[in-house]
Motif scaffolding. Structure first.
Motif, PDB file in Angstrom:
ATOM      1  N   ASN A 293      20.931 -15.329   4.491  1.00 13.94           N
ATOM      2  CA  ASN A 293      20.211 -15.220   3.226  1.00 13.94           C
ATOM      3  C   ASN A 293      18.750 -14.945   3.565  1.00 13.94           C
ATOM      4  OD1 ASN A 293      19.701 -17.790   4.234  1.00 13.94           O
ATOM      5  ND2 ASN A 293      20.504 -18.873   2.452  1.00 13.94           N
ATOM      6  N   LYS A 306      23.410 -12.091   1.848  1.00  8.15           N
ATOM      7  CA  LYS A 306      23.926 -10.744   2.071  1.00  8.15           C
ATOM      8  C   LYS A 306      25.445 -10.814   1.951  1.00  8.15           C
ATOM      9  CE  LYS A 306      20.180 -10.158   5.412  1.00  8.15           C
ATOM     10  NZ  LYS A 306      19.687 -11.559   5.260  1.00  8.15           N
ATOM     11  N   SER A 307      26.043  -9.769   1.459  1.00  8.20           N
ATOM     12  CA  SER A 307      27.497  -9.736   1.356  1.00  8.20           C
ATOM     13  C   SER A 307      28.084  -9.479   2.743  1.00  8.20           C
ATOM     14  CB  SER A 307      27.931  -8.623   0.406  1.00  8.20           C
ATOM     15  OG  SER A 307      27.643  -7.355   0.989  1.00  8.20           O
ATOM     16  N   GLN A 309      29.912  -7.095   3.546  1.00  9.83           N
ATOM     17  CA  GLN A 309      29.713  -5.657   3.783  1.00  9.83           C
ATOM     18  C   GLN A 309      28.329  -5.385   4.357  1.00  9.83           C
ATOM     19  OE1 GLN A 309      31.774  -2.566   3.031  1.00  9.83           O
ATOM     20  NE2 GLN A 309      30.207  -2.080   4.534  1.00  9.83           N
ATOM     21  N   GLN A 310      27.309  -6.022   3.794  1.00 11.82           N
ATOM     22  CA  GLN A 310      25.937  -5.792   4.250  1.00 11.82           C
ATOM     23  C   GLN A 310      25.710  -6.360   5.650  1.00 11.82           C
ATOM     24  OE1 GLN A 310      24.267  -7.637   0.799  1.00 11.82           O
ATOM     25  NE2 GLN A 310      23.853  -5.700  -0.238  1.00 11.82           N
ATOM     26  N   ILE A 311      26.328  -7.500   5.947  1.00  9.89           N
ATOM     27  CA  ILE A 311      26.237  -8.071   7.299  1.00  9.89           C
ATOM     28  C   ILE A 311      26.872  -7.111   8.301  1.00  9.89           C
ATOM     29  CG2 ILE A 311      27.055  -9.915   8.826  1.00  9.89           C
ATOM     30  CD1 ILE A 311      24.893 -10.959   6.998  1.00  9.89           C
ATOM     31  N   ASP A 313      27.307  -3.911   7.888  1.00 17.98           N
ATOM     32  CA  ASP A 313      26.426  -2.728   7.949  1.00 17.98           C
ATOM     33  C   ASP A 313      25.403  -2.890   9.076  1.00 17.98           C
ATOM     34  OD1 ASP A 313      27.537  -1.382   5.787  1.00 17.98           O
ATOM     35  OD2 ASP A 313      26.048  -2.098   4.346  1.00 17.98           O
ATOM     36  N   ILE A 314      24.757  -4.037   9.075  1.00 15.89           N
ATOM     37  CA  ILE A 314      23.698  -4.303  10.056  1.00 15.89           C
ATOM     38  C   ILE A 314      24.278  -4.435  11.456  1.00 15.89           C
ATOM     39  CG2 ILE A 314      21.915  -5.964  10.742  1.00 15.89           C
ATOM     40  CD1 ILE A 314      21.594  -6.512   7.652  1.00 15.89           C
ATOM     41  N   GLU A 317      25.071  -1.084  12.841  1.00 13.98           N
ATOM     42  CA  GLU A 317      23.853  -0.384  13.265  1.00 13.98           C
ATOM     43  C   GLU A 317      23.361  -0.911  14.610  1.00 13.98           C
ATOM     44  OE1 GLU A 317      19.664   1.284  11.394  1.00 13.98           O
ATOM     45  OE2 GLU A 317      20.957   0.012  10.176  1.00 13.98           O
ATOM     46  N   ARG A 389      31.769   4.217   6.795  1.00 15.07           N
ATOM     47  CA  ARG A 389      31.564   3.186   5.778  1.00 15.07           C
ATOM     48  C   ARG A 389      32.292   3.509   4.478  1.00 15.07           C
ATOM     49  NH1 ARG A 389      28.287   1.133   1.548  1.00 15.07           N
ATOM     50  NH2 ARG A 389      27.310  -0.888   2.028  1.00 15.07           N
ATOM     51  N   TYR A 447      35.915  -2.629   4.948  1.00 15.20           N
ATOM     52  CA  TYR A 447      34.483  -2.568   5.233  1.00 15.20           C
ATOM     53  C   TYR A 447      34.092  -1.287   5.990  1.00 15.20           C
ATOM     54  CZ  TYR A 447      34.552  -7.453   3.813  1.00 15.20           C
ATOM     55  OH  TYR A 447      34.706  -8.611   3.093  1.00 15.20           O
ATOM     56  N   TYR A 448      34.614  -1.124   7.174  1.00 16.59           N
ATOM     57  CA  TYR A 448      34.336   0.076   7.974  1.00 16.59           C
ATOM     58  C   TYR A 448      35.625   0.549   8.627  1.00 16.59           C
ATOM     59  CZ  TYR A 448      29.218   0.439   8.016  1.00 16.59           C
ATOM     60  OH  TYR A 448      27.902   0.643   7.664  1.00 16.59           O
TER      61      TYR A 448
END
Length: 472
Positions: A293, A306-307, A309-311, A313-314, A317, A389, A447-448
């Motif tokens: 958070n 963060k969802s 999905q967003q975790i 995402d990072i 990356e 994604r 997710y991915y």
């Protein structure tokens, strides 16, 4: 005596002496140059050996990819900023310290913590042994502010966690704050108040030095971690902290131990915080430490999570840029982990488990121009992983500029072999063409989706200019 003959003889003698002198000097020069040459060669060999040792000890870290950070301390009682809340004057130091009276850790279950960390797919974990507030979570003989003697927890909270991490084959990292804003003989107290300057009261600094060096030696003797994760180095220079001395006594009998960069830059890897680097760090090894958070420690009012999905995402990356993710959790004061954090770790672990061949032991991917998305390479560079994604609107993704022959393209964690088609590959040009790969909807991950491209050897990227047709 004939003056002319005497002068001539003297001249011969002078020339002879000069000749001999030059010869001696030349020999000395040769000897000196030889010694210098040997020194340079020896120095280079020694440096190469040191570099080889360095890369060898960093191998597990580079392959691990995911770690779990844990911020746990008395700040979780009121759910306020760890240490910074009193440093910045949001609460008095006295009221901040009173939280220790209610830090009971009554539901602390280190085995459950370790199982959750393992389930997330993490290969190492770093826990705060002491933050800037000075509250130690182990049975320390230095200072007078710790979980055993100054809280209802009445126990060493680090020892059982370290033991259960090792039982689960998870590498151990210990966070240690160099500053201690609560210690009466430390220089800094709050943002507005400094107690003294080292040059004015060196004896006080020596007393503090004995305290914090003693704590570190104690942690080494008790737990001997795989990673030392330091923080707070900005308040003093490397010389004042005695960074070289610290590294020497902490690596004694364990040269493979790893240090993060917060030793005035004299660590083993870079440590960006919160913000994902736009460009991959130049360091050979790096780790992004990040909250779930907006808070490191537990704060009940912080629901800005963060969802999953967003975790992911990072995390993806980080993988594409050749780094690790150190993802933080903040347990409550009773030792339970908030449900939102458990859910993120569970979802992350499910995705990691499915795609492990495209995560562990991978390295930095290819430039964006070759594939419009994140990528990673296998350790030997013979397999390319494409992270997808979203669902392609025409059911295809495109890969460009790959000179290798492609043996196959398949979906990681699924095994489906994918059809592909090549365009713009003509006999009169060396341009390898555009490779369109079909992505059926039934293989799309929640997710991915990850696509593995098996190559005929180490990846070769085309970087020439295309030219006009001259013969056909």
């Amino acid at each position: 005596m004939n003056p002319r003959k005497s002068a001539k003889s003297a001249g011969h003698i002078f020339c002879f002496i000069n000749y001999k002198l030059k010869k001696v000097l030349s020999m000395r020069k040769i000897v000196i140059l030889t010694i210098l040459a040997f020194s340079m060669v020896f120095g280079q060999a020694q440096n190469q050996e040191l570099q080889a040792d360095y890369h060898k000890k960093m191998e597990w870290f580079q392959e691990a990819k995911l770690g779990i950070f844990i911020h746990w301390g008395i700040y979780s009682v009121l759910g306020i900023g760890e240490s910074w809340s009193f440093f910045n004057g949001y609460i008095s130091h006295e009221d901040y310290l009173k939280q220790a009276e209610d830090f009971d850790a009554k539901n602390y279950d280190p085995e459950y913590w370790a199982s959750l960390i393992k389930k997330s797919g993490a290969k190492y974990s770093v826990i705060t042994t002491k933050h800037h507030d000075g509250f130690a979570l182990w049975d320390t003989k230095f200072g007078n502010f710790n979980s055993v003697n100054n809280s209802p927890a009445k126990e060493d909270l680090i020892a059982p966690f370290v033991k259960t991490l090792r039982n689960n084959d998870i590498k151990v990292g210990l966070y240690y704050s160099l500053p201690d804003w609560s210690y009466a003989d430390y220089t800094h107290f709050t943002r507005k108040v400094n107690r003294y300057k080292i040059e004015d009261e060196p004896k006080r600094w020596a007393k503090f030095e004995k305290y914090y060096h003693g704590q570190m030696k104690e942690l080494k003797k008790k737990f001997d971690p795989d990673v030392w994760w330091f923080d707070g180095d900005w308040e003093h220079s490397a010389e004042e902290w005695k960074v070289t001395e610290i590294k020497n006594f902490l690596s004694k009998d364990k040269p493979e131990v790893i240090f993060n960069s917060r030793l005035r830059g004299k660590g083993d890897y870079a440590t960006p915080e919160i913000g994902m680097p736009i460009h991959a760090p130049k360091a050979d090894y790096w780790e992004l430490c990040m909250t779930m958070n907006d808070s490191w420690g537990y704060q009940s009012n912080d629901k800005h999570y963060k969802s999953p999905q967003q975790i992911i995402d990072i995390f993806v990356e980080c993988l594409s840029k050749g780094g690790n993710l150190l993802l933080d959790i903040g347990p409550k004061s009773d030792g339970t982990i908030p449900a939102e954090q458990e859910n993120i770790l569970t979802e992350l672990g499910t995705w990691v488990s499915k795609h492990k061949e495209a995560i562990y032991k991978t390295k930095r991917g290819i430039p964006y121009e070759y594939y419009y998305g994140p990528t990673a390479l296998s350790k030997d560079s013979t397999e390319l992983f494409l992270y997808l994604r979203d669902i392609p609107k025409d059911g295809k993704i495109v890969l460009r500029g790959i000179e290798n022959k492609i043996h196959r393209a398949h979906v990681v964690g699924n095994g489906t072999i994918l059809n592909r088609e090549v365009f713009c590959n003509v006999w009169w040009s060396k341009y390898p063409g555009l490779i369109y790969i079909d992505i059926p909807e039934n293989v799309i991950d929640k997710y991915y989706t990850v696509i593995a491209i098996k190559l005929d050897g180490k990846i070769k990227l085309y970087d020439k200019k295309s030219k006009a047709i001259e013969s056909n």
